[in-house]
Design an enzyme around this catalytic site. Structure first.
Site, PDB file in Angstrom:
ATOM      1  N   GLY A  95       0.785  -1.226   0.000  1.00 37.25           N
ATOM      2  CA  GLY A  95       0.000   0.000   0.000  1.00 37.25           C
ATOM      3  C   GLY A  95       0.813   1.269   0.000  1.00 37.25           C
ATOM      4  N   GLY A 130       3.313  -2.918  -4.788  1.00 35.18           N
ATOM      5  CA  GLY A 130       2.774  -3.070  -6.139  1.00 35.18           C
ATOM      6  C   GLY A 130       2.888  -1.762  -6.882  1.00 35.18           C
ATOM      7  N   ARG A 131       2.115  -0.772  -6.413  1.00 35.92           N
ATOM      8  CA  ARG A 131       2.089   0.547  -7.046  1.00 35.92           C
ATOM      9  C   ARG A 131       3.478   1.175  -7.128  1.00 35.92           C
ATOM     10  NH1 ARG A 131      -2.460   3.841  -6.272  1.00 35.92           N
ATOM     11  NH2 ARG A 131      -2.942   2.481  -4.500  1.00 35.92           N
ATOM     12  N   CYS A 182     -20.309   7.513 -22.260  1.00 38.46           N
ATOM     13  CA  CYS A 182     -21.601   8.148 -21.988  1.00 38.46           C
ATOM     14  C   CYS A 182     -21.850   8.232 -20.488  1.00 38.46           C
ATOM     15  CB  CYS A 182     -22.714   7.382 -22.690  1.00 38.46           C
ATOM     16  SG  CYS A 182     -22.667   7.568 -24.478  1.00 38.46           S
TER      17      CYS A 182
END
Length: 446
Positions: free
Chosen positions: A262, A306-307, A375
């Protein structure tokens, strides 16, 4: 602070490539952005847009940074951030482990021969098929998340004649200062077994009662995009208290402690990011101190970045389609992708840096909103940013720090094909995940 609240920008500010936000090999050459020695105009011509671009040298260097900083501990890359066969090969080359959270992620790892003993299996609702495959493959650890899973895994292990190493995912009650959708350690959410209610201690009792399972440690994950170690210290202290309870009640000393991941990166100017060496030193100090204070031997530490490995090394490249001025408010810049290739802004208000990258501009900054072609009025990639006032259809825009949780969360909303992923290095680009076509979207329909 929103862009319209910040000091006025000069045109040169719009052309600047901040190394804290963009891939490590990024630079401007003749006005255009190059990554890995490849001009983004060539990338758009050869591969089309939208396009995910991953700086291989950046990602590999961050893998090595973690391996060096956490020497003597285990570093398991969190595959949910972004996973494909080529990423797994890089992990194998650089000596890192891998976390998977589904049978599909496990299949990717096994398909290229990644050592199963370096894989940890996660998930709050692992199916019988997923657990069976993990056991058959011989994954290194399975993190159990419920009483049902303990019983299920014990039965399957007995059937296969296996004795897997397991960890208990503990909900520590730590309040991570992040969006509620990515905070994972409070009691009122789907992950883990609560420390405060005694559920985690009961899970330990149930595992120790099953000879088919080998309990080796505790696991905690307090959330995502965290930029200080304070929360980890609180979590570690609470986990240490549980380790003492286990020792006192069962005369068992668990040898491993997984504090999850994290860790945060910088997405916009002024964002903080965790320094990997400082993180490693801080976590080691925390674990050592809390265990010594508790009279416990120091367990082997595992972390799950991870990030911070793939996030900053990735950009997404788009072509401008329309530029629409809403007088007195802002200019809406529409690009050829949107929430189908990056849902994070719509999902939990993520913020990003965007820049004109096919040329430099000396035009004045204009307050802009970068939007997609779906949309949905919430189809926004960057809510407030400054782009050059001479922006025009056909220009290329890049959004920085999109290597994590963009391709892995991509969808086919409005039947848009998912973009390709290309790796760049040494002046060469190569496709590592093929882009989808309309034929791919229609395949399987009867």
């Amino acid at each position: 602070m929103l862009p319209h609240e910040r000091p006025p920008l000069a045109p040169a500010d719009l052309n600047r490539i901040n190394p804290a936000i963009w891939p490590r090999t990024s630079t401007r050459t003749d006005g255009a952005l190059t990554v890995g020695g490849v001009d983004v105009r060539d990338l758009a011509r050869d591969h089309g847009t939208p396009l995910y671009v991953l700086d291989e040298d950046d990602v590999r260097s961050r893998m090595r940074d973690y391996a060096t900083a956490f020497a003597g501990s285990d570093v398991h890359y969190a595959g949910k951030a972004f996973l494909c066969k080529e990423i797994v090969r890089w992990l194998q080359d650089e000596g890192l482990g891998l976390d998977v959270a589904s049978g599909g992620e496990l299949a990717v790892a096994l398909s290229v021969g990644f050592p199963p003993e370096r894989i940890t299996m996660h998930g709050n609702n692992k199916s019988v098929a997923e657990l069976s495959r993990a056991l058959a493959a011989g994954v290194g650890h399975i993190v159990v998340d419920s009483y049902d899973e303990i019983a299920r895994l014990g039965y399957l292990a007995e059937q296969q004649g296996k004795r897997p190493k397991v960890m208990v995912r503990v909900t520590t009650g730590v309040e991570a200062h992040t969006h509620e959708f990515i905070a994972t350690a409070h009691d009122d959410q789907k992950f883990g077994l609560s420390l405060s209610t005694g559920a985690a201690a009961e899970a330990v009792r149930r595992i120790l009662a099953l000879p088919q399972l080998e309990l080796v440690g505790l696991h905690s994950h307090i959330g995502s995009q965290i930029v200080d170690t304070a929360g980890f210290e609180v979590a570690a202290r609470r986990l240490a208290a549980l380790l003492v309870q286990i020792k006192d009640e069962h005369d068992v000393v668990l040898p491993e402690l997984d504090l999850g991941g994290g860790y945060g990166i910088a997405y916009v100017e002024g964002d903080e990011a965790l320094d990997i060496k400082e993180l490693a030193d801080g976590l080691r100090e925390i674990v050592t101190k809390v265990c010594v204070d508790a009279g416990l031997p120091v367990p082997r530490l595992t972390v799950e970045p991870g990030r911070t490995i793939v996030g900053t090394g990735g950009i997404t490249l788009y072509e401008v389609g329309t530029v629409k001025d809403v007088e007195g408010l802002r200019t809406y810049v529409s690009i050829d992708g949107g929430m189908s290739d990056n849902v994070r802004t719509a999902l939990y208000g993520a913020d990003y840096t965007a820049a004109l990258v096919s040329r430099e501009s000396q035009a004045e900054p204009m307050l802009s909103r970068l939007v997609g072609k779906h949309c949905e009025s919430g189809d926004i990639l960057v809510r407030d940013c400054h782009l050059p006032a001479d922006l025009a259809p056909g220009d290329l825009i890049a959004v920085a720090s999109t290597g994590a949780y963009c391709r892995s969360l991509a969808s086919n909303y409005n039947y848009l094909p998912k973009p390709a992923v290309v790796a760049v290095s040494g002046g060469v680009s190569r496709v590592i995940v093929q882009g989808e076509t309309e034929d791919d979207l229609l395949r399987g329909q009867l």
